[in-house]
Design an enzyme around this catalytic site. Structure first.
Site, PDB file in Angstrom:
ATOM      1  N   ASP A 211      38.346  53.589  38.310  1.00 22.78           N
ATOM      2  CA  ASP A 211      37.051  53.268  37.702  1.00 22.78           C
ATOM      3  C   ASP A 211      36.176  54.522  37.750  1.00 22.78           C
ATOM      4  O   ASP A 211      36.634  55.580  38.194  1.00 22.78           O
ATOM      5  CB  ASP A 211      36.382  52.072  38.412  1.00 22.78           C
ATOM      6  N   HIS A 284      35.105  53.204  31.676  1.00 24.05           N
ATOM      7  CA  HIS A 284      35.220  53.252  33.144  1.00 24.05           C
ATOM      8  C   HIS A 284      36.156  54.393  33.575  1.00 24.05           C
ATOM      9  O   HIS A 284      37.003  54.218  34.451  1.00 24.05           O
ATOM     10  CB  HIS A 284      35.711  51.906  33.689  1.00 24.05           C
ATOM     11  N   GLU A 348      33.908  47.171  28.597  1.00 24.77           N
ATOM     12  CA  GLU A 348      32.665  47.929  28.714  1.00 24.77           C
ATOM     13  C   GLU A 348      32.819  49.414  28.365  1.00 24.77           C
ATOM     14  O   GLU A 348      32.524  50.274  29.166  1.00 24.77           O
ATOM     15  CB  GLU A 348      32.121  47.795  30.152  1.00 24.77           C
TER      16      GLU A 348
HETATM   17  C1  TNX Z   1      31.810  43.799  34.987  1.00 30.69           C
HETATM   18  S1  TNX Z   1      34.491  42.352  34.769  1.00 30.69           S
HETATM   19  C2  TNX Z   1      32.890  44.662  35.090  1.00 30.69           C
HETATM   20  C3  TNX Z   1      33.083  45.430  36.326  1.00 30.69           C
HETATM   21  C4  TNX Z   1      31.975  45.176  37.315  1.00 30.69           C
HETATM   22  C5  TNX Z   1      31.647  43.701  37.333  1.00 30.69           C
HETATM   23  C6  TNX Z   1      30.658  43.295  38.364  1.00 30.69           C
HETATM   24  C7  TNX Z   1      34.728  43.658  34.017  1.00 30.69           C
HETATM   25  C8  TNX Z   1      35.875  43.670  33.154  1.00 30.69           C
HETATM   26  N1  TNX Z   1      33.900  44.711  34.172  1.00 30.69           N
HETATM   27  O1  TNX Z   1      33.190  46.799  36.023  1.00 30.69           O
HETATM   28  O2  TNX Z   1      32.396  45.611  38.562  1.00 30.69           O
HETATM   29  O3  TNX Z   1      31.160  43.328  36.066  1.00 30.69           O
HETATM   30  O4  TNX Z   1      30.580  41.889  38.479  1.00 30.69           O
END
Ligand code: TNX
Length: 775
Positions: A211, A284, A348
Site C-alpha cells: 500500500d 495505493h 481508489e
Molecule cells: C478503504 S477497502 C480502503 C482501504 C482503507 C479502508 C479503511 C478498500 C478497498 N480500500 O485502503 O484502509 O478503506 O477502512
C-alpha cells in the site's frame, strides 16, 4: 509465540479450573459450538481421553495425517499425555478407547464431515482431509475449554459429550483479511492469526501486502522495494481528522522475506487455509513509486505515505516499464503462493496524474479507450493476462467494474453490495466484504469508551445480521457469490494485541455468517454459546473485546431501552450523571425521561461490573422519540437507530455513529408530533468535513402542517457551503414564535457532486445531520 503469551494467564483462571465444574459434574455439558453446525444430535454419556487413547488415521494420506495430528497436538498439549498414533491401510472397524479418522467417499462436500462421539470411541468421517480438519475444530469445542491451552491445569476430566454432528459449510470462500502495510505484524503473529481463523472454520487469509505506506513482501528482482519501499519516514499520531496533525518522527520499516512467506504459506496449508496475497495496483502504490520513481507519471521524487488516505501518486499506465515491473512482481508472487487467486487491488485510484500525463493520454488514444476509467480497465486487463499465463485468477476490489470488467475477474464488493450484485448479474464471481457489516477496523461499541478506530459502528450483532446473498439476485446468479470476508485495515491498529481486539469476537459472528446454514443462524443462541467460547479464547490468551458485557441504549417512543448481550448479568443505571453502582436502580423495563438527562449504566454479575460504563447525554424536546418518514433511509450512517433524528443524541466529530448520513441526497424528515403542538424554535446541526467528503447542505428549510399534506414554510436558510472550511459542527436555528401544527418537515438539500479541486472530486458529497430539535 503462543506459549510465551500464555504464561500471562491470570492466576484466577488457574484456580477456577482446579475447582472447576468438571471435578464435581458427572457428565460434560452439551455441545456449544461456534460456528453452529448443520445438525447436532445429542446422545447418552461421554467419551473420555485417557493416557492410552489411540488415534488412528489412514496410511499414506499425508493430508489426513495433518488433520489427525492437529487433534493429537491439541490433546497432547492440554492433557500432557502422549497419545499413541497408528495408521491403517484401507478401512478400520472402530473399537474401544480410540479416535478414528476415516475417509468416506459418500460425503461429497470436501469440507463436510460427520463426527460421532460414543462412550467407547470417537469417529470422524469426511470426504477429504479438509472435512476431517473441521471435525477436529468442532471436537476441540466439545472438550472442556482448557483443551485449547497448554498444560497448566490439573484435575480436569478430558471428556466430550456423546453426540453425532453432521456438518458442512454454507460458502466455499470464508475469508479474513489483514492489512500489514499501514502497520506491520511479525510472522509469529501472522501464524497465530491464521491458527485462530482456522479454528473458526475460515479458509481464506487475504494478506494485504502493499500500500502507500509500505511494501511488505520481498521481491528479489527489485531490491529497492526492500531498501526503500518497505519504509516510511514517520507515522501520523492519532486520528487523521484531528487538527493540527502530529507525527511520531520515527522511521517505520518492515517486510517479509520470501523464506518467511514460504513458512507462512506452509503453516496455512497445514490448517487448510489458502492465502490470497494482494499486490495493489494501479493506486495505493506510493511506496512502490518511491522506490522506483520511473514507474510514476511525473518521475517523482516520491515519499512513502506517512499518513492515511488516497494518494495521487499511482503507477503510470502509459509507461511500458510499469508493466514490466508488475510482470516481474507477479512472477515471484505467483511462485510463492499456491492458491489460484491473486488480488491486484484496483481500488481508489485517482485519475489526476493520468489526465496530465502525455504517455497515459497516448495510451488512451492508441488503444481507442474512452477515458481514464477505461485506462484503469486496460491496466487490470494486462494484469489479468499476466496471471492467466501462470494459471492464476484475478481478484480486484469493486472499482474494477468501472470502465468495464476484465473477463475472468472476480470482484470483491466493499463499497456496499452493488459491486457484488453487478458482478454476479454479469456472470462473474464475487466475494462480499461490505464496509457496512464486515469492516472490522470500525468501532464495535460506543466510541466514547473504545480505543481509537477509523470511524463507523459495526457491532457484533450487525456482523451477525449480515446475509451474503443479496435479495436482488436470482438463484442462478446467487451461485456467483462465493462467500464473504471481513477486512481489517490497520491505519489505527499499531499492535498485534489491538488486531485481536478488533477481530474478536467479531470473527466468531462472521464464522456463522459464512459457515452455518441460514435457518441455523440464531442470534440469541449465538450469544449464549459465545459465553462458553469466551472461555476458550481466554485459555488461548486472545485479547478479544469485552463489549458483549457493555450496555447500549435506544430511545424510541419517548422511552429509553437498555440492553446487554449477556443474559446472565443485570443492568443498573442512573439518570443524574452519577456513576452506577450495585445499589443503583435495577433496569427492568424501558423508562421515560423527565427532561434532558445524562443516563449512565453498567452490567453487573455477582456484584461486579462486567463491561464498560455507558454514558449518554439526552436532549429532551418536543420531537424527542417521535417517528418520522424520510425520502430515503440511510444505510451505512443510520445514526444507530430507526429514529436517530429524534433520539435526543447529538453528533460529534470523533465518530460518525450519531449522524444520519446520505450521499448525494436531501435529508427530509417529516416528523409526526402526534398532536397539534406549539413550538418556538427548530434547530439542527450538520457536520462539515470536506476532507472526509462530508459537505454542508446548500440550504435548510422548515415547514409545519396540521394534516401532513399542506405545509407552510417557517423559513429557509442558505448555507455558504463553498466558503466553509475545516472540521466543524454547524448549528442551523429557526425562531418560529407561535408556530403550531402536528407535522414538522425539515429539508436539508445536498450540495451535490464534489467540485474539482476538493478531496474526492466528482464523487457525491455526504450530508450528515444529527437531531431535529423542536422546542
Ligand atoms: C478503504 S477497502 C480502503 C482501504 C482503507 C479502508 C479503511 C478498500 C478497498 N480500500 O485502503 O484502509 O478503506 O477502512
Amino acid at each position: 509465540m503462543m506459549p510465551t503469551r500464555l504464561f500471562f494467564i491470570p492466576l484466577f483462571l488457574l484456580l477456577f479450573s482446579c475447582n472447576g465444574d468438571s471435578q464435581t459434574a458427572t457428565a460434560p455439558p452439551p455441545p456449544q459450538i461456534i460456528p453452529q453446525p448443520l445438525k447436532v444430535e445429542t446422545g447418552e454419556g461421554f467419551f473420555e481421553i485417557k493416557a492410552d487413547t489411540k488415534v488412528f488415521y489412514p496410511a499414506a494420506a499425508p493430508e489426513w495425517e495433518m488433520a489427525a495430528q492437529y487433534f493429537t497436538g491439541l490433546a497432547n498439549t492440554a492433557t500432557r499425555y502422549k497419545l499413541p498414533q497408528e495408521t491403517f491401510a484401507k478401512t478400520i472397524k472402530p473399537g474401544a478407547n480410540a479416535v478414528y479418522f476415516l475417509p468416506d467417499a459418500t460425503i461429497k462436500n470436501p469440507e463436510a464431515y460427520v463426527l460421532e462421539v460414543k462412550n467407547s470411541y470417537i469417529l470422524v468421517r469426511a470426504g477429504s482431509a479438509a472435512g476431517a480438519f473441521y471435525a477436529v475444530q468442532t471436537l476441540r469445542q466439545l472438550f472442556p475449554p482448557e483443551f485449547n491451552g497448554i498444560p497448566r491445569y490439573r484435575g480436569i476430566r478430558w471428556w466430550a459429550p456423546a453426540c453425532t454432528i453432521t456438518d458442512e459449510p454454507r460458502f466455499g470462500y470464508r475469508g479474513l483479511h489483514l492489512d500489514v502495510s499501514r502497520h506491520f505484524f511479525p510472522v509469529e503473529f501472522i501464524k497465530r492469526y491464521i491458527d485462530l481463523l482456522a479454528m473458526h472454520k475460515l479458509n481464506r487469509f487475504h494478506w494485504h501486502l502493499t500500500d502507500d505506506q509500505g511494501w511488505r513482501i520481498e521481491i528479489k528482482k527489485h531490491p529497492q522495494l526492500q531498501q526503500v519501499a518497505a519504509c516510511r519516514d514517520e507515522t501520523l499520531v492519532g486520528h487523521y481528522s484531528t487538527q493540527p496533525q502530529t507525527f511520531d518522527g520515527k522511521k517505520y520499516c518492515g517486510y517479509y522475506t520470501q523464506e518467511e512467506v514460504k513458512a507462512v504459506v506452509e503453516y496455512a496449508r497445514q490448517r487448510f487455509v489458502t492465502i490470497v496475497p494482494e499486490i495493489e495496483m494501479p493506486g495505493h502504490a506510493r511506496a512502490a513509486v518511491t522506490a522506483y520513481p520511473n514507474l510514476g507519471c511525473t518521475g517523482g521524487p516520491y515519499k512513502s505515505a506517512t499518513y492515511w488516505g488516497v494518494f495521487e501518486d499511482v503507477f503510470c499506465a502509459g509507461n511500458e516499464e510499469t508493466f514490466v515491473f508488475i510482470d516481474d512482481v507477479l512472477e515471484e508472487v505467483c511462485a510463492l503462493f499456491p492458491g489460484k487467486y491473486i488480488h491486484v487491488g484496483g481500488d481508489e485510484c485517482p485519475k489526476e496524474s493520468w489526465k496530465k500525463c502525455p504517455k497515459c493520454q497516448k495510451r488512451i488514444k492508441d488503444n481507442k479507450l474512452k477515458d481514464e476509467h477505461e485506462l484503469q480497465s486496460y491496466f487490470i486487463g494486462r494484469a489479468e493476462k499476466m496471471l492467466a499465463k501462470r494459471g492464476k485468477k484475478l481478484i480486484g476490489w469493486d472499482e474494477i467494474l468501472e470502465g468495464g470488467l476484465t473477463p475472468g475477474a472476480t470482484v470483491m464488493s466493499w463499497r456496499g453490495t452493488e459491486g457484488g450484485i453487478a458482478a454476479a448479474k454479469s456472470g462473474h464471481d464475487a466475494i462480499m466484504t461490505p464496509g457496512s457489516h464486515l469492516y472490522f477496523d470500525h468501532y464495535q461499541a460506543d466510541p466514547a469508551t473504545e480505543p481509537l478506530a477509523i470511524s463507523g459502528y459495526t457491532t457484533l450483532e450487525k456482523v451477525y445480521s449480515y446475509e451474503p446473498i443479496p435479495t436482488e439476485l436470482t438463484a442462478a446468479e446467487a451461485k456467483h457469490i462465493l462467500g464473504a470476508q471481513a477486512n481489517l485495515w490497520t491505519e489505527y491498529i499499531p499492535t498485534s494485541d489491538k488486531v485481536e481486539y478488533m477481530a474478536y469476537p467479531r470473527v466468531t459472528a462472521l464464522s456463522e455468517v459464512v459457515w452455518s446454514s441460514k435457518p441455523n443462524r440464531n442470534w440469541s443462541s449465538f450469544t449464549e454459546r459465545l459465553r462458553t467460547h469466551f472461555r476458550r479464547l481466554d485459555i488461548l490468551g486472545v485479547n478479544y473485546a469485552r463489549s458483549y458485557y457493555d450496555v447500549t441504549a435506544q430511545y424510541t417512543g419517548g422511552k429509553v431501552t437498555l440492553t446487554t448481550l449477556d443474559p446472565t448479568s443485570e443492568i443498573r443505571y442512573t439518570t443524574d450523571g452519577s456513576k452506577p453502582g450495585i445499589t443503583s436502580l435495577k433496569y427492568s423495563a424501558p423508562f421515560s425521561l423527565d427532561g434532558s438527562s445524562n443516563v449512565k449504566a453498567a452490567s453487573f454479575r455477582n456484584g461486579d461490573t462486567q463491561g464498560k460504563m455507558m454514558s449518554v447525554q439526552y436532549l429532551v424536546h418536543k420531537a424527542s422519540g417521535k417517528p418520522y418518514t424520510l425520502g430515503k433511509q440511510p444505510a451505512q450512517y443510520d445514526g444507530g437507530e430507526t429514529y436517530a433524528l429524534t433520539n435526543g443524541v447529538l453528533g460529534n466529530s470523533k465518530t460518525y455513529n450519531a449522524w444520519v448520513g446520505l450521499v448525494n441526497r436531501n435529508i427530509d424528515p417529516v416528523i409526526d408530533l402526534g398532536a397539534g403542538t406549539t413550538f418556538s424554535s427548530v434547530t439542527t446541526h450538520f457536520y462539515n468535513n470536506k476532507q472526509a467528503w462530508i459537505w454542508p447542505p446548500r440550504s435548510v428549510e422548515v415547514w409545519v402542517s396540521d394534516d401532513g399534506k399542506e405545509f407552510r414554510s417557517l423559513g429557509k436558510k442558505t448555507i455558504d457551503a463553498d466558503g466553509m472550511a475545516g472540521n466543524t459542527i454547524e448549528t442551523v436555528r429557526f425562531d418560529t414564535p407561535g408556530a403550531k401544527g402536528r407535522y414538522v418537515k425539515l429539508v436539508a438539500t445536498t450540495y451535490g457532486v464534489i467540485p474539482a479541486g476538493s478531496p474526492g472530486e466528482s464523487n457525491g458529497t455526504w450530508l450528515f445531520l444529527d437531531e431535529v430539535v423542536v422546542d
